[in-house]
Design an enzyme around this catalytic site. Sequence first.
Site, short mmCIF file in Angstrom:
data_model
loop_
_atom_site.label_atom_id
_atom_site.label_comp_id
_atom_site.label_asym_id
_atom_site.label_seq_id
_atom_site.Cartn_x
_atom_site.Cartn_y
_atom_site.Cartn_z
N TYR A 488 -37.12 33.46 -23.81
CA TYR A 488 -37.85 32.22 -23.08
C TYR A 488 -37.58 31.90 -22.00
O TYR A 488 -38.38 32.00 -21.00
CB TYR A 488 -37.66 31.18 -24.19
CG TYR A 488 -38.24 29.76 -23.90
CD1 TYR A 488 -39.68 29.76 -24.10
CD2 TYR A 488 -37.81 28.86 -23.28
CE1 TYR A 488 -40.53 28.74 -23.93
CE2 TYR A 488 -38.62 27.61 -23.24
CZ TYR A 488 -39.82 27.44 -23.33
OH TYR A 488 -40.53 26.21 -23.04
N SER A 568 -45.38 30.57 -24.53
CA SER A 568 -45.59 29.33 -23.54
C SER A 568 -44.82 29.73 -22.10
O SER A 568 -45.22 30.69 -21.75
CB SER A 568 -44.95 28.26 -24.23
OG SER A 568 -45.14 26.93 -23.64
N ASP A 651 -55.50 24.26 -27.39
CA ASP A 651 -54.23 24.32 -26.84
C ASP A 651 -54.48 23.34 -25.66
O ASP A 651 -54.82 23.68 -24.41
CB ASP A 651 -53.86 25.66 -26.05
CG ASP A 651 -52.20 25.38 -25.76
OD1 ASP A 651 -51.84 24.48 -25.55
OD2 ASP A 651 -51.64 26.53 -25.71
N HIS A 686 -51.15 24.59 -29.26
CA HIS A 686 -50.13 25.14 -28.66
C HIS A 686 -49.30 26.03 -29.59
O HIS A 686 -48.28 26.82 -29.57
CB HIS A 686 -49.35 24.45 -27.87
CG HIS A 686 -48.37 25.08 -26.78
ND1 HIS A 686 -48.94 26.02 -25.64
CD2 HIS A 686 -47.10 25.19 -26.61
CE1 HIS A 686 -48.02 26.28 -25.27
NE2 HIS A 686 -46.67 25.76 -25.64
#
Length: 720
Positions: A488, A568, A651, A686
């Site tokens: 991430y 993301s 999203d 999302h």
Amino acid sequence: MRPTTLLAPLLLAVVMPVASALAADPPPVPAAVYPETATVPHTDDYHGTTVADPYRWLENDVREDEQVAAWVRAQNDVTFGYLKQIPQREAIEERLTELWNYEKFGVPFEEGGRYYFFKNDGLQNQFVLYTQETLESEPEVLIDPNEWSDDGTVALSGTAFSSDGKYLAYGVQDAGSDWRTWKVMNLETREDTGDELTYVKFNSPEWNADDTGLYYGRYPAPEAGEEFQTLNLNQKVYLHTLGTEQDDDELIFERPDHPKWGFSNTVTEDGGYHVITAWKGTDPRYRVFYRSLDGGDWQDLIDDFEHEYEFVANEGSKFYFLTDEADAGEAPLKRVVTIDVATGERTEIIPEAENVLTGVSRVSNLLFAKYLKDATTQVKVYTLDGTFVRDVEFDGLGTASGFGGDRDSTETFYSFASFDTPPSIYRYDLATGESTLLRRANVDLDPEDYEVKQVFYESKDGTRVPMFVAHKKGLELDGTNPTLLYGYGGFNIPLTPAFSVSRAAWMEMGGVFAMANLRGGGEYGEAWHEAGTKLNKQNVFDDFIAAAEYLIAEGYTSKEKLGIQGGSNGGLLVGASITQRPDLFAAALPAVGVMDMLRFHQFTAGRFWVDDYGSADDPEEFAALYAYSPYHNLEESVSYPATLITTADTDDRVVPGHSFKFAARLQQAHAGEAPVLIRIETRAGHGAGKPTEKVIEEYADMWAFLADRLGMTLPAGYGE
């Protein structure tokens, strides 16, 4: 984006005898034939640099633009047609369904003299809210969101109980959107009151002191057709009085001179103060306003956005804050202080320690301080004056959550889990410090069959980076193991070892799972975070690439057996990694990613991310963004890894146009034979609120895609 990101789901079963598919290496899947994607001669000038954007039209809302909708249908036809031919997929979905089918419990909490908890029987699309009089009494269903829609796409997304225990405000999320509608239930009659709050986003209502109404932040109603794309500006705080219409709500607080500010509300537990925390981006740098609920005017307590000041609790006029500000300078690993709003006196309660302090809660007259040590949870208990009481003891290295309660509580509850340890729910006695196991998830998986280790490796600039590696015991380090590397690296969010059914299934299939704790995250405090932001963002990609090289060098896997995954901000990570090192990976799974780094701040919540990414409006930051923006760094005639992009039509956090444009450009530039596909979920957002059925289907697609591209042979009888 700071709110946590999940992954998505969907697909068809394979009509093929499972036994024959597992007896030998599966036959190759026919190559995908991509739809033609129109281009437009669009360019933008950024500080003297001309940048082409030939797929700009794909930014249009799929619900409003038929040309985009037709493109989505054509891409899904290709993607699902390809995926259903993978012979392992049916067995993978069957096994995922079996593994997912266990009772899942949330951490219990007490409100108004009753206990509440969330539970999923196994394959329910949404968790159900239960209540019970005591921990031993029979639970009753309070709210079952599975009854709200036939396809499970309407979710319960938040709760706020009145202090007298008479009312429950609850949020409703439709199709995964960040927009919420809040309603109110009378807990005595179990019926809705008819109150309804709309256009609420990034905000949870807070009951006023006498429980007659709710403070909440809302945005102006967007123009028709712009609900899922327009920028979110001009949030205001209102008081809604029960039994009245929303149009009659009283305006409590606004800052029209700062339309980008957002506000969260807290009413102190003693009913004495209303505290508003103002934010303007994803960085935890806040202004704090307060007023006495005896009739005082608003006061400016923290008057700049220089530091984190997270309100914890109050003791009369003393406000407790978690902060990264020191008495003279910075406290990047954070500490706890009090500010007496009557005198202005500041007192340190819990000093900065050697590990980052990530959260504090008050329960009774105790403070529970949650730390991260090399990305694993430690919890220390203090009195209100900062005297150390004890450590909370956990069973190994993992992630703990919970530790909520009130001033009159005698107990608190928490959950503990790790990669190979399903969630366990504990009651913690405040007087004795004893933890009692209440529930342990009964997953069809033996933790003794797996091992988890934490390793450290060097990034490109010599920085020492931690990574968790999990797999079946007895793994041979011969470079032949299909491996999935996850990352991430952003927004001060730490990745910690937690249980995941999908990851457990991946390891059961014979795969290695690795999770790297990259710079940009919150594992080691603000310095670690800032080392992966704005002009330093390339450090995040370097850390991830170095993690892949470590796994190969140590014999876990090879380039031909290595897949990468992220969602993301992690989708950006995967996109940037395959554009910078297309030779290093065999497969990539970028989900709901930020792929156009020059225009992200033009849509919905994107403007908040300027804190982490910077903005193309700034010449120096533009140069950094343009250098790694995945959409802009795809090159002609390059053989890219097999890629399955995932996004969703609703999203409104990272608008799907990011993934649409990246997919179109990747399909056009790609010179290799490996498939590059995009999977677009319908009535999903999302990630939050996504139905279990859709989640299982999407993971079946992703794991089948990896199994096919990494040459994975499933264990004999798998899925039968």
